[in-house]
Design an enzyme around this catalytic site. Structure first.
Site, PDB file in Angstrom:
ATOM      1  N   GLY A 282       1.275  -1.143   0.113  1.00  0.00           N
ATOM      2  CA  GLY A 282      -0.244  -0.170  -0.221  1.00  0.00           C
ATOM      3  C   GLY A 282       0.636   0.950   0.106  1.00  0.00           C
ATOM      4  O   GLY A 282       1.038   2.300  -1.023  1.00  0.00           O
ATOM      5  N   CYS A 349      -9.324  21.661  18.377  1.00  0.00           N
ATOM      6  CA  CYS A 349      -9.117  21.286  20.192  1.00  0.00           C
ATOM      7  C   CYS A 349      -8.744  20.175  20.836  1.00  0.00           C
ATOM      8  O   CYS A 349      -9.302  19.028  21.355  1.00  0.00           O
ATOM      9  CB  CYS A 349     -10.775  21.537  20.124  1.00  0.00           C
ATOM     10  SG  CYS A 349     -10.830  23.554  19.493  1.00  0.00           S
TER      11      CYS A 349
HETATM   12  C1  LIG Z   1      -2.306  -2.972   5.202  1.00  0.00           C
HETATM   13  C2  LIG Z   1      -2.489  -4.114   5.452  1.00  0.00           C
HETATM   14  C3  LIG Z   1      -1.345  -3.867   4.297  1.00  0.00           C
HETATM   15  C4  LIG Z   1      -0.248  -2.632   3.597  1.00  0.00           C
HETATM   16  O1  LIG Z   1       0.405  -2.697   3.852  1.00  0.00           O
HETATM   17  P1  LIG Z   1       1.574  -1.496   3.637  1.00  0.00           P
HETATM   18  O2  LIG Z   1       2.139  -1.284   4.666  1.00  0.00           O
HETATM   19  O3  LIG Z   1       0.872  -0.618   3.233  1.00  0.00           O
HETATM   20  O4  LIG Z   1       2.179  -1.523   2.724  1.00  0.00           O
HETATM   21  C5  LIG Z   1      -1.336  -4.944   2.849  1.00  0.00           C
HETATM   22  N1  LIG Z   1      -2.048  -6.459   3.871  1.00  0.00           N
HETATM   23  C6  LIG Z   1      -2.870  -5.986   4.435  1.00  0.00           C
HETATM   24  C7  LIG Z   1      -3.518  -7.833   5.363  1.00  0.00           C
HETATM   25  C8  LIG Z   1      -3.105  -5.008   5.240  1.00  0.00           C
HETATM   26  O5  LIG Z   1      -3.616  -4.724   6.000  1.00  0.00           O
END
Ligand SMILES: *Cc1c(COP(=O)(O)O)cnc(C)c1O
Length: 434
Positions: A282, A349
């Site tokens: 991600g 706040c």
């Molecule tokens: C959040 C998540 C990802 C992505 O993680 P990154 O650290 O952003 O690469 C991939 N797989 C699962 C199951 C996740 O929860």
């Protein structure tokens, strides 16, 4: 000394530029807070990733974790580059399907999902990555063809305590000792294809982390194969590939990461055929593609120097939530000398509404533009309307110029779902069916 930039960014006449575009006029044009995204950086990140994976593995699949940034325009870029999807909820999966991703390229990996959601995923043809044996039994009559379990290996590495996703005390995954029975059950319930999943790190910058993770999960997999009589279709190592959040930090050595993973496959599997390698990045895909820009609203010199801007914790919650650091500059004063250290705070706040602590900056003035780097992942997707503050607009910079891909949230967005039951004529229910 002048302010430093995150790698890949440049200065022109004291202004921060992104892909050659001066970001300062964008603040005026679209208003602040504003997220500015580089399409080229997203594509380059994906291509570097594909290159590193494919030079070590023939059989692989990269699934973008939607939760990092679900903007449909970004998902379309991800699709054009040939990636699949890792979805953590029904809304994320539905969005991906509407954008044309095929169900077989979507891994549904929710946490403590309700039975209805799991049934929906199964009936929609998604591959489900179960988080517990209980979740599997809840859909015993409707298991999808392709089933995996998230394994809680004994080792987790979060950048912060709040982002550690495996190991003792993590809420995710099944225990290693439950694994054999879990897969036997999945087989009995009719699953035909099997995978094994692990997500053991977040923002990992050390390639060697992936050696431990890969060896652990493949060892568990071998044990399941032997005791449950199952051939594995895929091994999913989750996300966690890190990006530099500091200006002097070097990017993660991707080539090395996948060489290490390949070496670990060889070590544990020997000459047996490799299952497909899946990863779910991600952050790596989107984090450094974007900056968040805001306007300085006041400067208050007390026991600390407070620089206030319209970038608040409702827009960028990571510092308050995890103690995360994001690099910050005065984007219209890159040719000025650094003069002091500032607490960069927002308009909410809450005293935890601090975007940056002891940030070295030139003398700030009201109306200056601040830029926060690495704002492409877990920024817009975690933003809220808290304190009645807007969720920022998003602008995409591409070869054909700039385009707005999310409008700023307005007063009517803020009150959208309220049904006002008072008798006064406020206009609050205008346009809603009663
Ligand atoms: C959040 C998540 C990802 C992505 O993680 P990154 O650290 O952003 O690469 C991939 N797989 C699962 C199951 C996740 O929860």
């Amino acid at each position: 000394m002048k302010q430093k930039l995150i790698y890949g960014f440049a200065e022109n006449k004291g202004h921060l530029t992104m892909d050659g575009i001066d970001v300062i006029p964008l603040a005026e044009q679209y208003g602040t807070p504003l997220i500015v995204i580089s399409e080229n950086r997203i594509r380059n990140n994906i291509r570097m990733l594909v290159n590193a994976v494919s030079s070590n593995f023939e059989n692989y699949e990269i699934k973008y974790a939607v939760k990092a940034n679900p903007n449909p325009s970004i998902l379309s870029i991800v699709k054009e580059e040939g990636l699949g999807i890792d979805a953590s909820s029904m809304n994320e999966a539905t969005l991906a399907i509407k954008l044309g991703f095929k169900p077989e390229n979507i891994l549904f990996t929710p946490n403590f999902a309700a039975r209805d959601e799991l049934l929906w995923a199964s009936n929609t043809g998604l591959s489900i990555n179960f988080d517990s044996v209980g979740q599997l039994t809840q859909v015993s009559g409707n298991v999808p063809e392709s089933v995996s379990f998230r394994i809680k290996i004994d080792y987790g590495k979060g950048e912060f305590k709040g982002t550690t996703t495996s190991g003792h005390n993590a809420k995710f995954g099944i225990l290693e000792k439950e694994a054999v029975d879990a897969y036997k059950m999945a087989k009995k319930f009719g699953a035909r294809k099997f995978g094994i999943h692990v997500m053991a790190g977040s923002n990992v910058m050390d390639p060697d982390h992936f050696r431990k993770v890969t060896e652990s999960v493949l060892t568990v997999m071998n044990n399941i194969s032997e005791h449950a009589g199952i051939e594995f279709d895929f091994v999913d190592l989750g996300g966690g590939l890190g990006v530099p959040y500091e200006p002097d930090e070097q990017p993660l050595d991707l080539k090395k990461v996948f060489e290490i993973i390949h070496t670990s496959f060889k070590k544990i599997l020997g000459d047996r055929p490799f299952p497909r390698l899946c990863i779910e990045p991600g952050r790596y895909v989107v984090a450094d593609s974007s900056i968040l820009i805001g306007k300085v609203t006041d400067v208050k010199i007390q026991e600390k120097k407070f620089l206030g801007s319209d970038i608040s914790m409702n827009t960028l919650i990571r510092p308050a939530l995890y103690g995360a650091r994001h690099h910050i500059v005065l984007a219209n004063k890159l040719d000025n000398q650094i003069k002091g250290k500032y607490e960069v705070v927002g308009q909410i706040c809450e005293n935890t509404d601090r975007i940056g602590k002891a940030v070295p900056l030139p003398n700030p003035e009201v109306g200056d533009i601040i830029a926060v780097f690495d704002a492409g992942a877990y920024v817009a997707s975690m933003a809220s309307n808290y304190n009645g503050r807007p969720i920022p607009a998003e602008v995409l910079i591409s070869d054909s110029g700039e385009e707005i891909i999310r409008s700023p949230s307005t007063f009517s967005d803020y009150v959208r779902n309220y049904i006002f039951i008072g008798s006064e004529k406020t206009g609050l229910n205008a346009g809603k069916s009663s």
